[in-house]
Write a protein that holds these residues in place. Structure first.
Motif, mmCIF file in Angstrom:
data_model
loop_
_atom_site.group_PDB
_atom_site.id
_atom_site.type_symbol
_atom_site.label_atom_id
_atom_site.label_comp_id
_atom_site.label_asym_id
_atom_site.label_seq_id
_atom_site.Cartn_x
_atom_site.Cartn_y
_atom_site.Cartn_z
ATOM 1 N N SER A 93 4.016 -8.102 5.992
ATOM 2 C CA SER A 93 2.835 -7.243 5.887
ATOM 3 C C SER A 93 3.064 -6.197 4.810
ATOM 4 O O SER A 93 4.203 -5.910 4.410
ATOM 5 N N LEU A 94 1.971 -5.642 4.347
ATOM 6 C CA LEU A 94 2.010 -4.550 3.378
ATOM 7 C C LEU A 94 0.954 -3.543 3.794
ATOM 8 O O LEU A 94 -0.225 -3.887 3.920
ATOM 9 N N THR A 95 1.376 -2.307 4.043
ATOM 10 C CA THR A 95 0.441 -1.246 4.409
ATOM 11 C C THR A 95 0.243 -0.316 3.219
ATOM 12 O O THR A 95 1.206 0.192 2.646
ATOM 13 N N ASP A 140 3.717 1.382 3.038
ATOM 14 C CA ASP A 140 4.713 0.871 2.095
ATOM 15 C C ASP A 140 4.483 1.419 0.692
ATOM 16 O O ASP A 140 5.426 1.645 -0.067
ATOM 17 N N VAL A 141 3.235 1.594 0.339
ATOM 18 C CA VAL A 141 2.859 2.097 -0.975
ATOM 19 C C VAL A 141 1.599 2.933 -0.792
ATOM 20 O O VAL A 141 0.800 2.678 0.115
ATOM 21 N N ALA A 265 2.453 5.491 -5.557
ATOM 22 C CA ALA A 265 3.746 6.059 -5.175
ATOM 23 C C ALA A 265 4.360 5.229 -4.070
ATOM 24 O O ALA A 265 3.653 4.693 -3.214
ATOM 25 N N TRP A 266 5.673 5.112 -4.120
ATOM 26 C CA TRP A 266 6.419 4.456 -3.048
ATOM 27 C C TRP A 266 7.836 4.996 -3.053
ATOM 28 O O TRP A 266 8.273 5.639 -4.025
ATOM 29 N N VAL A 267 8.550 4.786 -1.971
ATOM 30 C CA VAL A 267 9.922 5.282 -1.869
ATOM 31 C C VAL A 267 10.781 4.560 -2.899
ATOM 32 O O VAL A 267 10.825 3.319 -2.930
ATOM 33 N N ALA A 268 11.466 5.331 -3.734
ATOM 34 C CA ALA A 268 12.200 4.751 -4.862
ATOM 35 C C ALA A 268 13.284 3.778 -4.426
ATOM 36 O O ALA A 268 13.593 2.820 -5.140
ATOM 37 N N ILE A 275 5.842 -4.707 -2.860
ATOM 38 C CA ILE A 275 5.420 -3.417 -3.419
ATOM 39 C C ILE A 275 5.234 -3.538 -4.923
ATOM 40 O O ILE A 275 4.241 -3.057 -5.494
ATOM 41 N N ARG A 276 6.183 -4.176 -5.578
ATOM 42 C CA ARG A 276 6.093 -4.327 -7.033
ATOM 43 C C ARG A 276 4.858 -5.142 -7.427
ATOM 44 O O ARG A 276 4.160 -4.804 -8.386
#
Length: 299
Positions: A93-95, A140-141, A265-268, A275-276
């Motif tokens: 999943s992607l939130t 996630d993003v 933005a996302w956690v580095a 995410i990419r």
């Protein structure tokens, strides 16, 4: 040295309460146990994190630094556990977090064309939590409105959009084609002045020191209700103002007000291919979708 996350959680509770008894109640443990755990943490760090003096429990400089770093570290750890459990259950999943007024649909369509098996979820955010949802793993993003605290995040600019001032029908400026920041100097802003530094620099209520307290307003609808009632003005990105159109509030272009910047933005530390791929889809679609946006008509 390996940090014990349980001790870090104990430390954060004491740091937020600044009282060992209240922190122990919050953690559902005995106060002597909590005190021993904090002493053990200090021994491991080689530094005292609390000043236990006559003035009560206070953070030392080392404690302030630890608190600054511990909160996002604990949030990341919690997010890691959630992602691992989700993966173990065979779900991908992607939130996506998004701010009001921003249309995410073009990016979602492009992303799902690449990953039809991924469950895409949307999470509406606010100015107060648009970064927090990334750090604690709820999203996630995020499609965020700048400025934000970029610590620990990777940020990719998407586009800029004009900001407008919202005034009630019947306001002295309501029939103007546009206004300047100077025209708003005598108005009461229903926002943190730092969110609109152009207004802050000329605001009469700040110069006089008579600015009334502004309660925290979490929703755009709340701001517009107050504007309509004549309690003050607010400044919004154009897309947000357009989304929340109502007959008793008027958006006015502000000639010398800088634009709002929208970014991904996302956690580095996250290296997720999903995410990419979403970041690429958003960069290809969302900026293009806003290229043709016009300022609000003054007619």
């Amino acid at each position: 040295m390996d940090l014990d996350l349980r001790k870090l959680r104990y430390f954060v509770a004491v740091a937020e309460e600044l009282h060992f008894g209240r922190a122990a109640e919050r953690l559902h443990i005995a106060q002597p146990v909590l005190s021993r755990q904090i002493r053990s943490l200090e021994d491991e760090l080689g530094a005292e994190v609390f000043d236990r003096g006559r003035r009560g429990t206070l953070l030392t400089p080392a404690g302030k630094q630890l608190l600054e770093d511990a909160v996002p570290l604990l949030a990341s750890a919690q997010a890691l556990v959630r992602r691992v459990k989700s993966s173990a259950q065979g779900r991908r999943s992607l939130t996506i977090g998004f701010m009001p007024g921003i249309t995410v649909t073009p990016a979602m369509i492009a992303f799902t064309a690449l990953h039809p098996d991924v469950n895409v979820r949307l999470l509406r955010t606010t100015w107060e939590d648009q970064v927090a949802v990334l750090l604690d793993g709820r999203a996630d993003v995020g499609i965020v409105r700048l400025p934000i605290d970029r610590q620990g995040l990777e940020v990719r600019p998407l586009f800029q959009e004009p900001r407008v001032v919202m005034v009630p029908v019947g306001h002295r400026l309501a029939d103007r084609r546009s206004v300047t920041v100077e025209d708003l100097a005598a108005e009461h802003l229903l926002q943190d002045p730092n969110a609109v530094p152009e207004w802050r620099d000329v605001a009469l209520e700040l110069r006089s020191g008579e600015r009334p307290e502004v309660p925290v307003i979490h929703q755009v609808e709340e701001k517009l209700e107050l504007v309509a009632a004549g309690a003050g003005i607010c400044v919004l990105p154009l897309s947000t103002a357009t989304f929340y159109t109502r007959p008793d509030v008027i958006p006015l272009p502000v000639d010398d007000l800088g634009p709002n910047e929208v970014a991904l933005a996302w956690v580095a530390a996250r290296r997720s291919p999903l995410i990419r791929d979403f970041a690429e889809a958003a960069a290809d679609t969302l900026a293009q979708a806003h290229d043709g946006e016009r300022k609000p008509s003054a007619d």
